[in-house]
Structure formats: structure tokens, C-alpha cells
Scaffold this motif. Structure first.
Motif, PDB file in Angstrom:
ATOM      1  N   GLU A  84       0.827  -1.211   0.000  1.00 35.67           N
ATOM      2  CA  GLU A  84       0.000   0.000   0.000  1.00 35.67           C
ATOM      3  C   GLU A  84       0.860   1.259   0.000  1.00 35.67           C
ATOM      4  O   GLU A  84       0.503   2.263  -0.628  1.00 35.67           O
ATOM      5  CB  GLU A  84      -0.928  -0.003   1.213  1.00 35.67           C
ATOM      6  N   ASP A  85       2.002   1.198   0.683  1.00 35.16           N
ATOM      7  CA  ASP A  85       2.915   2.344   0.684  1.00 35.16           C
ATOM      8  C   ASP A  85       3.476   2.575  -0.717  1.00 35.16           C
ATOM      9  O   ASP A  85       3.568   3.718  -1.183  1.00 35.16           O
ATOM     10  CB  ASP A  85       4.053   2.118   1.677  1.00 35.16           C
ATOM     11  N   VAL A  86       3.847   1.493  -1.403  1.00 32.41           N
ATOM     12  CA  VAL A  86       4.319   1.618  -2.780  1.00 32.41           C
ATOM     13  C   VAL A  86       3.209   2.155  -3.676  1.00 32.41           C
ATOM     14  O   VAL A  86       3.429   3.030  -4.528  1.00 32.41           O
ATOM     15  CB  VAL A  86       4.829   0.258  -3.304  1.00 32.41           C
ATOM     16  N   GLU A  87       1.991   1.671  -3.469  1.00 32.78           N
ATOM     17  CA  GLU A  87       0.853   2.123  -4.275  1.00 32.78           C
ATOM     18  C   GLU A  87       0.614   3.624  -4.100  1.00 32.78           C
ATOM     19  O   GLU A  87       0.333   4.340  -5.079  1.00 32.78           O
ATOM     20  CB  GLU A  87      -0.394   1.341  -3.894  1.00 32.78           C
ATOM     21  N   ALA A  88       0.744   4.110  -2.862  1.00 29.07           N
ATOM     22  CA  ALA A  88       0.570   5.546  -2.620  1.00 29.07           C
ATOM     23  C   ALA A  88       1.631   6.359  -3.346  1.00 29.07           C
ATOM     24  O   ALA A  88       1.343   7.440  -3.895  1.00 29.07           O
ATOM     25  CB  ALA A  88       0.623   5.826  -1.116  1.00 29.07           C
ATOM     26  N   LEU A  89       2.851   5.858  -3.384  1.00 28.82           N
ATOM     27  CA  LEU A  89       3.930   6.544  -4.107  1.00 28.82           C
ATOM     28  C   LEU A  89       3.688   6.522  -5.607  1.00 28.82           C
ATOM     29  O   LEU A  89       3.920   7.530  -6.300  1.00 28.82           O
ATOM     30  CB  LEU A  89       5.268   5.880  -3.783  1.00 28.82           C
ATOM     31  N   LEU A  90       3.222   5.396  -6.126  1.00 27.24           N
ATOM     32  CA  LEU A  90       2.904   5.323  -7.556  1.00 27.24           C
ATOM     33  C   LEU A  90       1.843   6.353  -7.933  1.00 27.24           C
ATOM     34  O   LEU A  90       1.956   7.044  -8.954  1.00 27.24           O
ATOM     35  CB  LEU A  90       2.410   3.920  -7.914  1.00 27.24           C
ATOM     36  N   ALA A  91       0.813   6.446  -7.108  1.00 30.75           N
ATOM     37  CA  ALA A  91      -0.282   7.377  -7.393  1.00 30.75           C
ATOM     38  C   ALA A  91       0.187   8.829  -7.319  1.00 30.75           C
ATOM     39  O   ALA A  91      -0.213   9.662  -8.134  1.00 30.75           O
ATOM     40  CB  ALA A  91      -1.422   7.136  -6.409  1.00 30.75           C
ATOM     41  N   GLU A  92       1.020   9.131  -6.337  1.00 29.20           N
ATOM     42  CA  GLU A  92       1.487  10.508  -6.145  1.00 29.20           C
ATOM     43  C   GLU A  92       2.457  10.951  -7.226  1.00 29.20           C
ATOM     44  O   GLU A  92       2.422  12.090  -7.695  1.00 29.20           O
ATOM     45  CB  GLU A  92       2.170  10.620  -4.770  1.00 29.20           C
ATOM     46  N   THR A  93       3.355  10.047  -7.628  1.00 31.93           N
ATOM     47  CA  THR A  93       4.450  10.427  -8.521  1.00 31.93           C
ATOM     48  C   THR A  93       4.194  10.110  -9.984  1.00 31.93           C
ATOM     49  O   THR A  93       4.886  10.644 -10.854  1.00 31.93           O
ATOM     50  CB  THR A  93       5.737   9.694  -8.099  1.00 31.93           C
ATOM     51  N   GLY A  94       3.237   9.231 -10.261  1.00 26.62           N
ATOM     52  CA  GLY A  94       3.022   8.790 -11.635  1.00 26.62           C
ATOM     53  C   GLY A  94       4.060   7.793 -12.105  1.00 26.62           C
ATOM     54  O   GLY A  94       4.128   7.474 -13.294  1.00 26.62           O
ATOM     55  N   ALA A  95       4.873   7.281 -11.189  1.00 21.69           N
ATOM     56  CA  ALA A  95       5.911   6.314 -11.550  1.00 21.69           C
ATOM     57  C   ALA A  95       5.295   4.961 -11.905  1.00 21.69           C
ATOM     58  O   ALA A  95       4.221   4.602 -11.419  1.00 21.69           O
ATOM     59  CB  ALA A  95       6.898   6.146 -10.391  1.00 21.69           C
ATOM     60  N   HIS A  96       5.999   4.212 -12.763  1.00 23.95           N
ATOM     61  CA  HIS A  96       5.574   2.848 -13.118  1.00 23.95           C
ATOM     62  C   HIS A  96       6.728   1.852 -13.014  1.00 23.95           C
ATOM     63  O   HIS A  96       6.570   0.694 -13.376  1.00 23.95           O
ATOM     64  CB  HIS A  96       5.030   2.817 -14.550  1.00 23.95           C
ATOM     65  N   LEU A  97       7.881   2.339 -12.522  1.00 22.11           N
ATOM     66  CA  LEU A  97       9.077   1.517 -12.443  1.00 22.11           C
ATOM     67  C   LEU A  97       9.472   1.363 -10.979  1.00 22.11           C
ATOM     68  O   LEU A  97       9.458   2.334 -10.218  1.00 22.11           O
ATOM     69  CB  LEU A  97      10.229   2.167 -13.218  1.00 22.11           C
ATOM     70  N   VAL A  98       9.859   0.138 -10.569  1.00 18.28           N
ATOM     71  CA  VAL A  98      10.219  -0.116  -9.168  1.00 18.28           C
ATOM     72  C   VAL A  98      11.477  -0.968  -9.111  1.00 18.28           C
ATOM     73  O   VAL A  98      11.605  -1.960  -9.848  1.00 18.28           O
ATOM     74  CB  VAL A  98       9.077  -0.835  -8.419  1.00 18.28           C
TER      75      VAL A  98
END
Length: 286
Positions: A84-98
Motif C-alpha cells: 500500500e505504501d508503494v501504491e501511494a507513491l505510484l499514485a502521487e508520482t506517476g511512476a511505473h518503475l520499481v
């Protein structure tokens, strides 16, 4: 050692359970890339890697729960909270790479399995407990040593149990424990601004042990659909490589790269490996 100041800015997101997750942002051009740290490590340990990657990507390095500018782990801590923490970062930043290192690699793979926003995932020697990377027999001793505040002893037990270091595997406990104790004391005296000492961070390894046990009962990653890159160092003991062999059998189309002359700590500051790891990641993610 790094002699120049690496520039970054701070940001924060709110995870699904209301926990604040702070992060460091490097660069400002290029696709977003999230870097997930290993167990008792935090964003402060990946600045050289993030700086190298920031020439191509906008890099976000979060402090996982309990670390740095992030909130506490919470009473319901588990792998789902980490995702969920990663998901929040994806949503905030628009990132798709981890990208994830060690136990952060375990989180990165699980995030890629469960979150459609992850398009590509790269891992450096992930802690693949479900593929037999290590046994769990050492955990009770590790927990007892942490409870008694014996941090150096707990780290030796953890390192020998997970077998991520050939040097630790080869040396006896009676020699390692005082060596690590002296190292912790030296490091505590030289902590910089916006950093935490290892004595503060090591107890958080208990959280990673919790997710190791949780994921050991899982069914692995055969259903993962994101593109995957596995990276390893040739100085890491065989059990880690055998676990990656199992992951590769589950994901036959995944790419795999072995870096010569480095071990498990290659992505970390001052270890001589961040630029080499960054080069491989740039090629995969670009």
C-alpha cells in the motif's frame, strides 16, 4: 567515500491506513522510478545509486515505515501495508518503475504482482523466503537477542541465518560480535543530519523477519505479469543464487544479470557498486 553533496528534495504521501511515508526525490526529468530499501536500511543508504539513476529518471527513495520521515509500522504491519505504501507513491508520482534491494526486492516483486501500476520491476538479490533462500531456524535466537538489546549479536544471527555475506559466513561468532559492536559505536558517532544510526535502524529488521515468514507460505511469483530484471553479485553465497534460479524457473522470460566482484551490498553508498547497479538498471528501465 562521497565528498560532494548529492542534491535531493523531500516529499511525503499518505498510505491507505493513514501512515505518512516520507521520501527523497532525486533529479526531475525522465520517468519516475521508486527505490525500495532493504531491511535495516533507509533512504539515506541509497543516495549514490539514486544520484546515478537521476541522470535518466526522476528517482523516489522512500523511508519505509519506522524509518526517517515516515510514520510508525502500525499494529497491522504486514506485506500488504508495504505494498500500500508503494501504491501511494505510484499514485502521487506517476511512476511505473520499481527497484528493490534485498527485502525491498521481496516487496517490489509483491507490489508488481498485486499492483497494476507497476510495469517493470528490477530486484537485487531479493530475500526470496518462499523459494528457500534461507531457513527460519535462526529467528527465535534473533528475536531473543533483539529483546535483550544485543544488536551486534542479533545482526550476526541474522546475517548467518540469511547467508547473504560470504565474509560473515566464514568468520566465527566470537570474532564477529565484538567487531560489529565496535562498528556500530563508530557509526553512531558520525551520523549526519537527516540520518539515523544503525543502532536505531537494526531493531526494524524484526519487521522484515515478519514478512519473510509471511511470504514463505506464499505461492511465489509465477502469476507476475510485469517485466522483471534480476541482478546478483558473484560474491554472494550460493543459497541466494539458488533462490534466484527458482524465481527464474517461475518467470522464464525474466532477464538476469550477474555483476562480477561485488556482493549483497553493491547498491549501497560507499560500496563501489551503485554506479554499476545503476548502469544495469538504466539499460532495463529505459
Amino acid at each position: 567515500m562521497t565528498t560532494t553533496v548529492i542534491p535531493y528534495t523531500y516529499g511525503a504521501v499518505t498510505s491507505a491506513d493513514g501512515t505518512t511515508i516520507g521520501y527523497r526525490r532525486f533529479g526531475g526529468d525522465g520517468p519516475g522510478l521508486i527505490v525500495v530499501s532493504g531491511g535495516y536500511l533507509a533512504a539515506q543508504h541509497y543516495t549514490e545509486l539514486a544520484d546515478a539513476l537521476s541522470r535518466t529518471f526522476t528517482v523516489y527513495v522512500p523511508d519505509r515505515r519506522g524509518r526517517g520521515r515516515s510514520g510508525p509500522p502500525g499494529e497491522t504491519y504486514d506485506m500488504a501495508r508495504e505494498c500500500e505504501d508503494v501504491e501511494a507513491l505510484l499514485a502521487e508520482t506517476g511512476a511505473h518503475l520499481v527497484f528493490g534491494h534485498s527485502s525491498g526486492g521481496l516487496i517490489a516483486l509483491q507490489a508488481a504482482k498485486t499492483l497494476p501500476g507497476v510495469r517493470k520491476v528490477a530486484v537485487y538479490e531479493p530475500a526470496l523466503s518462499m523459494y528457500g533462500a534461507f531457513s527460519m531456524s535462526w529467528i527465535p535466537r534473533f528475536e531473543r537477542e533483539l529483546d535483550r538489546g544485543e544488536l551486534a549479536a542479533a545482526m550476526v544471527t541474522f546475517s548467518k541465518g540469511t547467508r547473504a555475506s560470504r565474509k560473515v559466513a566464514a568468520l566465527p561468532r566470537w570474532l564477529l560480535v565484538p567487531m560489529i559492536d565496535r562498528l556500530l559505536r563508530r557509526r553512531a558517532a558520525s551520523v549526519g543530519p537527516d540520518e539515523q544510526s544503525l543502532t536505531e535502524l537494526i531493531p526494524l529488521q524484526r519487521l522484515d523477519v515478519q514478512i519473510f515468514q509471511e511470504m514463505a507460505a506464499g505461492d511465489g511469483y509465477a502469476e507476475l505479469r510485469a517485466e522483471v530484471l534480476m541482478v546478483e553479485g558473484d560474491r554472494t553465497p550460493p543459497p541466494v543464487h539458488k533462490a534466484l534460479d527458482a524465481l527464474q524457473r517461475a518467470l522464464p522470460h525474466a532477464r538476469r544479470v550477474t555483476l562480477r566482484g561485488v556482493g549483497h551490498e553493491a547498491p549501497l553508498n560507499h560500496r563501489g557498486g551503485p554506479e554499476r547497479v545503476a548502469e544495469v538498471l538504466r539499460s532495463f528501465f529505459a
